[in-house]
Write an enzyme that holds these catalytic residues in place. Structure first.
Site, PDB file in Angstrom:
ATOM      1  N   ASP A 163      -6.138  -6.976   4.305  1.00 11.58           N
ATOM      2  CA  ASP A 163      -7.305  -6.516   3.545  1.00 11.58           C
ATOM      3  C   ASP A 163      -8.117  -7.715   3.068  1.00 11.58           C
ATOM      4  O   ASP A 163      -9.327  -7.776   3.245  1.00 11.58           O
ATOM      5  CB  ASP A 163      -6.831  -5.677   2.347  1.00 11.58           C
ATOM      6  N   TYR A 169       0.806  -1.221   0.000  1.00 15.35           N
ATOM      7  CA  TYR A 169       0.000   0.000   0.000  1.00 15.35           C
ATOM      8  C   TYR A 169       0.841   1.274   0.000  1.00 15.35           C
ATOM      9  O   TYR A 169       0.295   2.366  -0.108  1.00 15.35           O
ATOM     10  CB  TYR A 169      -0.919   0.017   1.236  1.00 15.35           C
ATOM     11  N   ASP A 202     -12.088  -9.514   4.557  1.00 22.39           N
ATOM     12  CA  ASP A 202     -13.369  -9.665   3.836  1.00 22.39           C
ATOM     13  C   ASP A 202     -13.878 -11.104   4.019  1.00 22.39           C
ATOM     14  O   ASP A 202     -15.071 -11.333   4.214  1.00 22.39           O
ATOM     15  CB  ASP A 202     -13.215  -9.356   2.341  1.00 22.39           C
ATOM     16  N   ASP A 214      -2.268 -18.412   2.154  1.00 19.90           N
ATOM     17  CA  ASP A 214      -3.210 -19.252   1.403  1.00 19.90           C
ATOM     18  C   ASP A 214      -3.870 -20.267   2.334  1.00 19.90           C
ATOM     19  O   ASP A 214      -5.086 -20.483   2.304  1.00 19.90           O
ATOM     20  CB  ASP A 214      -2.537 -19.927   0.187  1.00 19.90           C
ATOM     21  N   LYS A 266       3.644 -14.926   3.775  1.00 20.83           N
ATOM     22  CA  LYS A 266       3.922 -15.779   2.615  1.00 20.83           C
ATOM     23  C   LYS A 266       5.434 -15.909   2.549  1.00 20.83           C
ATOM     24  O   LYS A 266       6.090 -15.588   1.547  1.00 20.83           O
ATOM     25  CB  LYS A 266       3.322 -15.129   1.350  1.00 20.83           C
TER      26      LYS A 266
HETATM   27  C1  IPM Z   1     -10.590  -1.557   3.205  1.00 28.41           C
HETATM   28  C2  IPM Z   1     -10.622  -1.106   1.761  1.00 28.41           C
HETATM   29  C3  IPM Z   1      -9.422  -0.221   1.485  1.00 28.41           C
HETATM   30  C4  IPM Z   1      -8.167  -1.065   1.754  1.00 28.41           C
HETATM   31  C5  IPM Z   1      -9.391   0.387   0.077  1.00 28.41           C
HETATM   32  C6  IPM Z   1     -10.672   1.098  -0.272  1.00 28.41           C
HETATM   33  C7  IPM Z   1      -8.224   1.324  -0.093  1.00 28.41           C
HETATM   34  O1  IPM Z   1     -10.678  -2.203   0.908  1.00 28.41           O
HETATM   35  O2  IPM Z   1     -10.615  -0.683   4.089  1.00 28.41           O
HETATM   36  O3  IPM Z   1     -10.591  -2.764   3.446  1.00 28.41           O
HETATM   37  O4  IPM Z   1      -7.724  -1.787   0.859  1.00 28.41           O
HETATM   38  O5  IPM Z   1      -7.643  -0.968   2.861  1.00 28.41           O
HETATM   39 MN    MN Z   2     -10.916  -4.107   1.939  1.00 20.04          MN
END
Ligand code: IPM
Ligand code: MN
Ligand code: NAD
Length: 351
Positions: free
Chosen positions: A246, A137, A250, A222, A189
Protein backbone atom coordinates in the site's frame (compact mmCIF):
# COMPACT_ATOMS: atom_id res chain seq x y z
CA UNK A 1 -16.85 -12.86 -29.49
CA UNK A 2 -18.70 -13.43 -26.23
CA UNK A 3 -19.92 -10.53 -24.19
CA UNK A 4 -17.93 -9.45 -21.13
CA UNK A 5 -20.18 -8.73 -18.18
CA UNK A 6 -18.76 -5.90 -16.08
CA UNK A 7 -20.11 -4.86 -12.67
CA UNK A 8 -19.66 -1.14 -12.00
CA UNK A 9 -19.23 0.11 -8.44
CA UNK A 10 -18.72 3.86 -8.76
CA UNK A 11 -18.66 4.29 -4.97
CA UNK A 12 -18.09 7.68 -3.36
CA UNK A 13 -16.75 11.14 -4.14
CA UNK A 14 -14.95 11.23 -7.48
CA UNK A 15 -15.41 7.44 -7.88
CA UNK A 16 -18.56 7.59 -10.03
CA UNK A 17 -17.17 10.56 -12.00
CA UNK A 18 -14.12 8.56 -13.12
CA UNK A 19 -15.82 5.18 -13.69
CA UNK A 20 -18.32 6.98 -15.95
CA UNK A 21 -15.40 7.90 -18.22
CA UNK A 22 -14.20 4.30 -18.11
CA UNK A 23 -17.56 3.01 -19.28
CA UNK A 24 -17.64 5.61 -22.05
CA UNK A 25 -14.17 4.58 -23.25
CA UNK A 26 -15.00 0.86 -23.11
CA UNK A 27 -18.17 1.50 -25.14
CA UNK A 28 -16.05 3.29 -27.72
CA UNK A 29 -13.55 0.43 -27.70
CA UNK A 30 -16.41 -2.00 -28.36
CA UNK A 31 -17.44 0.05 -31.41
CA UNK A 32 -13.99 -0.15 -32.96
CA UNK A 33 -13.18 -3.79 -32.09
CA UNK A 34 -14.77 -7.22 -31.74
CA UNK A 35 -15.26 -6.76 -28.01
CA UNK A 36 -18.69 -6.53 -26.46
CA UNK A 37 -19.46 -5.32 -22.95
CA UNK A 38 -22.54 -5.44 -20.78
CA UNK A 39 -22.48 -3.12 -17.78
CA UNK A 40 -24.51 -3.19 -14.61
CA UNK A 41 -24.34 -0.56 -11.88
CA UNK A 42 -24.17 -1.45 -8.21
CA UNK A 43 -25.07 1.50 -5.98
CA UNK A 44 -22.71 0.71 -3.10
CA UNK A 45 -21.02 3.33 -0.97
CA UNK A 46 -21.76 6.03 1.59
CA UNK A 47 -25.22 7.05 0.30
CA UNK A 48 -26.44 3.47 0.25
CA UNK A 49 -24.92 2.81 3.66
CA UNK A 50 -26.41 5.92 5.27
CA UNK A 51 -29.83 5.09 3.80
CA UNK A 52 -29.95 1.37 4.56
CA UNK A 53 -27.11 0.52 6.96
CA UNK A 54 -25.89 -2.02 4.37
CA UNK A 55 -22.36 -2.36 3.05
CA UNK A 56 -22.11 -5.40 0.73
CA UNK A 57 -24.74 -8.04 1.43
CA UNK A 58 -24.38 -11.75 0.63
CA UNK A 59 -27.03 -11.32 -2.10
CA UNK A 60 -24.93 -8.62 -3.78
CA UNK A 61 -21.85 -10.83 -3.55
CA UNK A 62 -23.75 -13.70 -5.15
CA UNK A 63 -24.79 -11.34 -7.99
CA UNK A 64 -21.22 -10.11 -8.45
CA UNK A 65 -20.02 -13.70 -8.73
CA UNK A 66 -21.79 -13.87 -12.11
CA UNK A 67 -19.68 -11.12 -13.65
CA UNK A 68 -16.45 -11.39 -15.62
CA UNK A 69 -14.94 -8.48 -13.69
CA UNK A 70 -15.70 -5.65 -11.27
CA UNK A 71 -14.78 -2.05 -12.08
CA UNK A 72 -14.58 0.14 -8.98
CA UNK A 73 -14.18 3.92 -8.51
CA UNK A 74 -13.36 4.54 -4.85
CA UNK A 75 -15.00 4.41 -1.45
CA UNK A 76 -14.66 6.68 1.56
CA UNK A 77 -16.81 9.59 2.70
CA UNK A 78 -16.34 12.23 5.39
CA UNK A 79 -19.87 11.52 6.74
CA UNK A 80 -18.87 7.97 7.66
CA UNK A 81 -16.29 6.94 10.28
CA UNK A 82 -12.94 6.07 8.60
CA UNK A 83 -12.64 2.36 7.95
CA UNK A 84 -16.34 1.51 7.77
CA UNK A 85 -16.66 1.78 4.00
CA UNK A 86 -13.03 0.90 3.31
CA UNK A 87 -13.29 -2.35 5.29
CA UNK A 88 -16.96 -3.00 4.68
CA UNK A 89 -16.84 -2.61 0.91
CA UNK A 90 -13.36 -2.46 -0.63
CA UNK A 91 -11.51 -4.92 1.62
CA UNK A 92 -14.57 -7.15 1.97
CA UNK A 93 -14.72 -7.48 -1.82
CA UNK A 94 -10.97 -8.15 -2.12
CA UNK A 95 -11.22 -10.83 0.59
CA UNK A 96 -14.57 -12.37 -0.39
CA UNK A 97 -13.48 -12.86 -3.99
CA UNK A 98 -10.08 -14.03 -2.78
CA UNK A 99 -8.30 -11.47 -4.96
CA UNK A 100 -4.96 -12.41 -3.51
CA UNK A 101 -2.83 -10.54 -6.00
CA UNK A 102 -2.73 -6.76 -6.18
CA UNK A 103 -0.97 -5.74 -9.36
CA UNK A 104 0.26 -2.17 -9.32
CA UNK A 105 2.37 -1.08 -12.28
CA UNK A 106 4.70 1.89 -11.88
CA UNK A 107 5.24 3.02 -15.42
CA UNK A 108 6.18 6.48 -16.62
CA UNK A 109 4.03 7.06 -19.70
CA UNK A 110 5.33 10.55 -20.41
CA UNK A 111 8.76 11.82 -19.36
CA UNK A 112 7.60 15.30 -18.41
CA UNK A 113 5.45 14.02 -15.53
CA UNK A 114 8.06 12.48 -13.25
CA UNK A 115 9.39 14.66 -10.42
CA UNK A 116 12.68 12.72 -10.61
CA UNK A 117 15.59 14.52 -12.21
CA UNK A 118 17.21 12.75 -15.18
CA UNK A 119 14.87 9.74 -15.13
CA UNK A 120 12.80 8.68 -18.10
CA UNK A 121 10.38 5.96 -19.21
CA UNK A 122 13.25 3.46 -19.56
CA UNK A 123 14.08 3.97 -15.86
CA UNK A 124 10.58 3.98 -14.40
CA UNK A 125 8.91 0.74 -15.42
CA UNK A 126 8.37 -1.73 -12.62
CA UNK A 127 5.58 -3.92 -11.34
CA UNK A 128 4.65 -4.14 -7.67
CA UNK A 129 2.94 -7.41 -6.75
CA UNK A 130 1.24 -6.78 -3.42
CA UNK A 131 -0.23 -9.52 -1.25
CA UNK A 132 -3.90 -8.58 -1.01
CA UNK A 133 -5.77 -10.76 1.47
CA UNK A 134 -3.80 -10.96 4.70
CA UNK A 135 -0.98 -9.25 6.64
CA UNK A 136 -2.00 -6.28 8.77
CA UNK A 137 -5.19 -6.01 6.73
CA UNK A 138 -6.68 -9.27 7.98
CA UNK A 139 -8.65 -7.46 10.66
CA UNK A 140 -7.45 -9.62 13.55
CA UNK A 141 -7.14 -7.69 16.77
CA UNK A 142 -9.20 -5.84 19.27
CA UNK A 143 -9.48 -3.56 22.23
CA UNK A 144 -9.18 -4.27 25.91
CA UNK A 145 -10.50 -1.66 28.36
CA UNK A 146 -11.43 0.54 25.41
CA UNK A 147 -11.69 4.22 26.19
CA UNK A 148 -9.79 3.99 29.49
CA UNK A 149 -6.24 4.95 30.38
CA UNK A 150 -5.49 1.21 30.64
CA UNK A 151 -6.56 0.58 27.07
CA UNK A 152 -4.79 -2.04 24.97
CA UNK A 153 -5.24 -2.10 21.21
CA UNK A 154 -3.83 -4.87 19.05
CA UNK A 155 -3.78 -5.51 15.32
CA UNK A 156 -2.09 -8.70 14.24
CA UNK A 157 -0.13 -9.31 11.10
CA UNK A 158 -1.37 -12.57 9.63
CA UNK A 159 1.00 -14.42 7.30
CA UNK A 160 0.03 -17.89 6.12
CA UNK A 161 2.28 -20.23 4.19
CA UNK A 162 -0.47 -20.58 1.58
CA UNK A 163 -0.93 -16.81 1.25
CA UNK A 164 2.77 -16.06 0.96
CA UNK A 165 3.44 -18.98 -1.37
CA UNK A 166 0.73 -18.11 -3.89
CA UNK A 167 1.63 -14.44 -4.18
CA UNK A 168 5.35 -15.21 -4.39
CA UNK A 169 4.78 -17.84 -7.09
CA UNK A 170 2.61 -15.42 -9.06
CA UNK A 171 5.34 -12.75 -8.82
CA UNK A 172 8.05 -15.16 -10.04
CA UNK A 173 5.84 -16.20 -12.95
CA UNK A 174 5.16 -12.56 -13.71
CA UNK A 175 8.87 -11.71 -13.70
CA UNK A 176 9.60 -14.71 -15.90
CA UNK A 177 7.04 -13.62 -18.51
CA UNK A 178 7.81 -9.91 -18.43
CA UNK A 179 9.98 -8.72 -21.23
CA UNK A 180 12.59 -7.21 -18.90
CA UNK A 181 15.54 -8.11 -16.73
CA UNK A 182 13.71 -11.09 -15.14
CA UNK A 183 14.47 -10.01 -11.62
CA UNK A 184 12.22 -10.36 -8.59
CA UNK A 185 12.87 -8.24 -5.50
CA UNK A 186 11.39 -9.31 -2.18
CA UNK A 187 10.56 -6.21 -0.13
CA UNK A 188 10.12 -6.93 3.58
CA UNK A 189 11.27 -5.96 7.08
CA UNK A 190 12.91 -9.25 7.98
CA UNK A 191 15.41 -7.51 10.26
CA UNK A 192 12.60 -6.65 12.68
CA UNK A 193 9.64 -8.87 11.83
CA UNK A 194 11.73 -11.92 12.61
CA UNK A 195 8.76 -14.32 12.54
CA UNK A 196 6.38 -12.88 9.97
CA UNK A 197 8.98 -11.97 7.40
CA UNK A 198 11.19 -14.92 8.14
CA UNK A 199 8.35 -16.91 6.58
CA UNK A 200 8.47 -14.63 3.53
CA UNK A 201 12.24 -15.12 3.25
CA UNK A 202 11.99 -18.91 3.39
CA UNK A 203 9.09 -19.10 0.94
CA UNK A 204 10.83 -16.69 -1.45
CA UNK A 205 13.92 -18.93 -1.54
CA UNK A 206 11.89 -22.13 -1.78
CA UNK A 207 9.60 -21.01 -4.63
CA UNK A 208 12.60 -19.43 -6.34
CA UNK A 209 14.04 -22.90 -6.92
CA UNK A 210 11.36 -23.40 -9.59
CA UNK A 211 12.47 -20.23 -11.40
CA UNK A 212 16.17 -20.61 -12.12
CA UNK A 213 15.97 -17.96 -14.87
CA UNK A 214 14.63 -15.26 -12.53
CA UNK A 215 17.24 -13.34 -10.57
CA UNK A 216 16.46 -13.07 -6.86
CA UNK A 217 16.94 -9.82 -5.02
CA UNK A 218 16.03 -8.56 -1.56
CA UNK A 219 15.49 -5.11 -0.09
CA UNK A 220 14.20 -3.89 3.25
CA UNK A 221 11.12 -1.71 2.99
CA UNK A 222 12.75 1.44 4.36
CA UNK A 223 15.60 1.11 1.89
CA UNK A 224 13.26 0.51 -1.01
CA UNK A 225 11.54 3.88 -0.54
CA UNK A 226 14.96 5.45 -0.92
CA UNK A 227 15.93 3.39 -3.95
CA UNK A 228 12.61 3.90 -5.73
CA UNK A 229 13.31 7.63 -5.67
CA UNK A 230 17.05 7.52 -6.38
CA UNK A 231 17.40 4.46 -8.66
CA UNK A 232 14.02 3.24 -9.89
CA UNK A 233 15.78 1.63 -12.88
CA UNK A 234 17.14 -1.19 -10.70
CA UNK A 235 13.66 -2.70 -10.28
CA UNK A 236 11.80 -5.13 -12.49
CA UNK A 237 9.16 -6.92 -10.37
CA UNK A 238 8.78 -6.40 -6.60
CA UNK A 239 6.77 -8.67 -4.31
CA UNK A 240 5.68 -7.48 -0.89
CA UNK A 241 3.13 -7.77 1.90
CA UNK A 242 -0.19 -5.97 2.00
CA UNK A 243 0.78 -3.01 4.19
CA UNK A 244 4.12 -2.25 2.57
CA UNK A 245 2.56 -2.65 -0.87
CA UNK A 246 0.00 0.00 0.00
CA UNK A 247 2.66 2.47 1.07
CA UNK A 248 5.28 1.96 -1.61
CA UNK A 249 2.70 2.15 -4.40
CA UNK A 250 1.68 5.68 -3.41
CA UNK A 251 5.36 6.58 -3.65
CA UNK A 252 5.45 4.75 -6.98
CA UNK A 253 2.37 6.65 -8.12
CA UNK A 254 4.20 9.94 -7.65
CA UNK A 255 7.36 8.97 -9.54
CA UNK A 256 5.25 7.98 -12.54
CA UNK A 257 3.33 11.25 -12.56
CA UNK A 258 0.87 11.25 -9.67
CA UNK A 259 -2.19 9.61 -8.20
CA UNK A 260 -4.20 10.60 -11.23
CA UNK A 261 -2.28 7.97 -13.24
CA UNK A 262 -1.86 5.04 -10.84
CA UNK A 263 -3.74 1.81 -11.42
CA UNK A 264 -4.54 -1.26 -9.38
CA UNK A 265 -5.78 -4.73 -10.31
CA UNK A 266 -7.12 -6.99 -7.55
CA UNK A 267 -6.65 -10.34 -9.19
CA UNK A 268 -7.99 -13.77 -8.46
CA UNK A 269 -6.43 -15.81 -11.28
CA UNK A 270 -9.18 -18.41 -10.86
CA UNK A 271 -12.12 -16.10 -10.10
CA UNK A 272 -13.62 -12.62 -10.37
CA UNK A 273 -11.06 -9.81 -10.40
CA UNK A 274 -11.61 -6.15 -9.59
CA UNK A 275 -9.95 -3.13 -11.19
CA UNK A 276 -9.67 0.33 -9.71
CA UNK A 277 -7.54 3.46 -9.61
CA UNK A 278 -5.08 3.58 -6.67
CA UNK A 279 -6.44 6.95 -5.56
CA UNK A 280 -9.35 7.42 -3.17
CA UNK A 281 -12.63 9.30 -3.31
CA UNK A 282 -10.92 12.72 -3.08
CA UNK A 283 -13.73 14.48 -1.19
CA UNK A 284 -11.86 17.78 -1.60
CA UNK A 285 -12.61 17.87 -5.35
CA UNK A 286 -15.70 15.65 -5.62
CA UNK A 287 -18.62 16.86 -7.72
CA UNK A 288 -16.57 19.47 -9.54
CA UNK A 289 -15.80 17.58 -12.75
CA UNK A 290 -12.10 18.17 -11.97
CA UNK A 291 -10.90 14.64 -11.15
CA UNK A 292 -8.33 13.09 -13.41
CA UNK A 293 -9.99 10.02 -14.97
CA UNK A 294 -6.79 8.56 -16.44
CA UNK A 295 -6.06 6.20 -13.52
CA UNK A 296 -9.57 4.81 -13.90
CA UNK A 297 -9.08 4.52 -17.67
CA UNK A 298 -5.80 2.66 -17.17
CA UNK A 299 -7.69 0.39 -14.76
CA UNK A 300 -10.21 -0.27 -17.54
CA UNK A 301 -7.30 -1.07 -19.86
CA UNK A 302 -5.82 -3.49 -17.32
CA UNK A 303 -9.24 -5.14 -17.00
CA UNK A 304 -9.43 -5.63 -20.77
CA UNK A 305 -5.90 -7.08 -20.73
CA UNK A 306 -6.59 -9.51 -17.88
CA UNK A 307 -9.82 -10.55 -19.62
CA UNK A 308 -7.57 -11.73 -22.44
CA UNK A 309 -7.38 -8.84 -24.91
CA UNK A 310 -3.94 -7.22 -24.62
CA UNK A 311 -4.07 -5.59 -28.06
CA UNK A 312 -7.33 -3.84 -27.30
CA UNK A 313 -5.98 -2.77 -23.89
CA UNK A 314 -2.98 -1.26 -25.63
CA UNK A 315 -5.28 0.92 -27.76
CA UNK A 316 -6.53 2.60 -24.57
CA UNK A 317 -2.97 3.03 -23.27
CA UNK A 318 -1.80 4.56 -26.55
CA UNK A 319 -4.73 7.00 -26.55
CA UNK A 320 -3.84 7.99 -22.98
CA UNK A 321 -0.20 8.53 -23.98
CA UNK A 322 -1.37 10.90 -26.69
CA UNK A 323 -3.57 12.85 -24.27
CA UNK A 324 -0.55 13.25 -21.98
CA UNK A 325 1.78 14.22 -24.80
CA UNK A 326 -0.69 16.84 -26.06
CA UNK A 327 -1.59 18.09 -22.57
CA UNK A 328 -5.20 17.09 -23.05
CA UNK A 329 -5.43 16.59 -19.30
CA UNK A 330 -7.05 17.79 -16.08
CA UNK A 331 -5.71 20.52 -13.78
CA UNK A 332 -3.58 18.17 -11.65
CA UNK A 333 -1.51 17.34 -14.75
CA UNK A 334 -1.24 20.98 -15.79
CA UNK A 335 -4.02 20.78 -18.37
CA UNK A 336 -7.33 22.61 -18.39
CA UNK A 337 -9.86 19.93 -19.35
CA UNK A 338 -12.70 18.65 -17.20
CA UNK A 339 -13.08 14.99 -16.25
CA UNK A 340 -15.69 14.53 -18.99
CA UNK A 341 -13.57 16.27 -21.60
CA UNK A 342 -10.59 13.97 -20.96
CA UNK A 343 -12.91 10.98 -21.41
CA UNK A 344 -14.24 12.49 -24.63
CA UNK A 345 -10.73 13.17 -25.89
CA UNK A 346 -9.64 9.57 -25.31
CA UNK A 347 -12.78 8.40 -27.16
CA UNK A 348 -12.01 10.70 -30.08
CA UNK A 349 -8.47 9.30 -30.33
CA UNK A 350 -9.83 5.72 -30.30
CA UNK A 351 -12.30 6.67 -33.04
C1 IPM B 1 -5.56 1.41 -1.62
C2 IPM B 1 -6.25 2.04 -0.43
C3 IPM B 1 -6.88 0.95 0.42
C4 IPM B 1 -5.73 0.03 0.89
C5 IPM B 1 -7.70 1.46 1.61
C6 IPM B 1 -8.74 2.47 1.19
C7 IPM B 1 -8.36 0.33 2.35
O1 IPM B 1 -5.37 2.83 0.29
O2 IPM B 1 -6.24 0.73 -2.40
O3 IPM B 1 -4.36 1.63 -1.79
O4 IPM B 1 -5.10 0.34 1.91
O5 IPM B 1 -5.51 -0.98 0.24
MN1 MN C 1 -3.42 3.05 -0.65
P1 NAD D 1 -7.24 10.45 -2.12
O1 NAD D 1 -6.50 9.63 -3.10
O2 NAD D 1 -8.71 10.41 -2.20
O3 NAD D 1 -6.78 11.98 -2.27
C1 NAD D 1 -5.45 12.44 -2.00
C2 NAD D 1 -5.19 13.74 -2.77
O4 NAD D 1 -5.04 13.45 -4.17
C3 NAD D 1 -6.35 14.75 -2.67
O5 NAD D 1 -5.82 16.05 -2.64
C4 NAD D 1 -7.12 14.53 -3.96
O6 NAD D 1 -7.82 15.67 -4.43
C5 NAD D 1 -6.01 14.12 -4.94
N1 NAD D 1 -6.53 13.19 -5.96
C6 NAD D 1 -6.81 11.88 -5.77
N2 NAD D 1 -7.28 11.34 -6.90
C7 NAD D 1 -7.28 12.31 -7.83
C8 NAD D 1 -7.68 12.37 -9.20
N3 NAD D 1 -8.16 11.31 -9.86
N4 NAD D 1 -7.57 13.54 -9.84
C9 NAD D 1 -7.09 14.65 -9.21
N5 NAD D 1 -6.69 14.65 -7.91
C10 NAD D 1 -6.81 13.50 -7.23
O7 NAD D 1 -6.74 10.02 -0.67
P2 NAD D 1 -7.23 10.47 0.79
O8 NAD D 1 -7.57 11.93 0.77
O9 NAD D 1 -6.20 9.98 1.69
O10 NAD D 1 -8.56 9.65 1.04
C11 NAD D 1 -9.88 10.12 0.79
C12 NAD D 1 -10.86 8.99 1.06
O11 NAD D 1 -10.67 7.95 0.08
C13 NAD D 1 -10.67 8.31 2.41
O12 NAD D 1 -11.97 8.01 2.88
C14 NAD D 1 -9.90 7.06 2.09
O13 NAD D 1 -10.10 6.02 3.01
C15 NAD D 1 -10.46 6.70 0.74
N6 NAD D 1 -9.57 5.87 -0.10
C16 NAD D 1 -10.20 4.96 -0.88
C17 NAD D 1 -9.46 4.21 -1.77
C18 NAD D 1 -10.18 3.21 -2.62
O14 NAD D 1 -11.41 3.13 -2.58
N7 NAD D 1 -9.49 2.43 -3.41
C19 NAD D 1 -8.10 4.41 -1.91
C20 NAD D 1 -7.48 5.41 -1.11
C21 NAD D 1 -8.23 6.14 -0.22
Amino acid sequence: MSKQKIAIIGGDGIGPEVTKQGVKVLEKLAQISDLEFEFEDFALGADHYLETGELVTDEVKADLEEFDAIYLGAVGDPRVKPGVLEHGILLDLRFSFDQYINLRPIKLLDPKFTPLKDKGPEDIDLMIVRENTEGLYAGVGGFLKEGTKDEVATQQMINTYKGVERVTRYAYEYAQKRDQEKKLTLCDKSNVLTYAHDLWQRVFAEVGQDFADVKQDHMLVDAITMKMVRNPEIFDVVVTCNMFGDIITDLGAEIQGGMGLAVSGNINPEGVSMFEPVHGSAPDIAGENKANPIAALLAAAMMVEVLGHPEEADKIEQAIKLSLAKNQTTLDMGGNLTTDQVGDYICSVLE
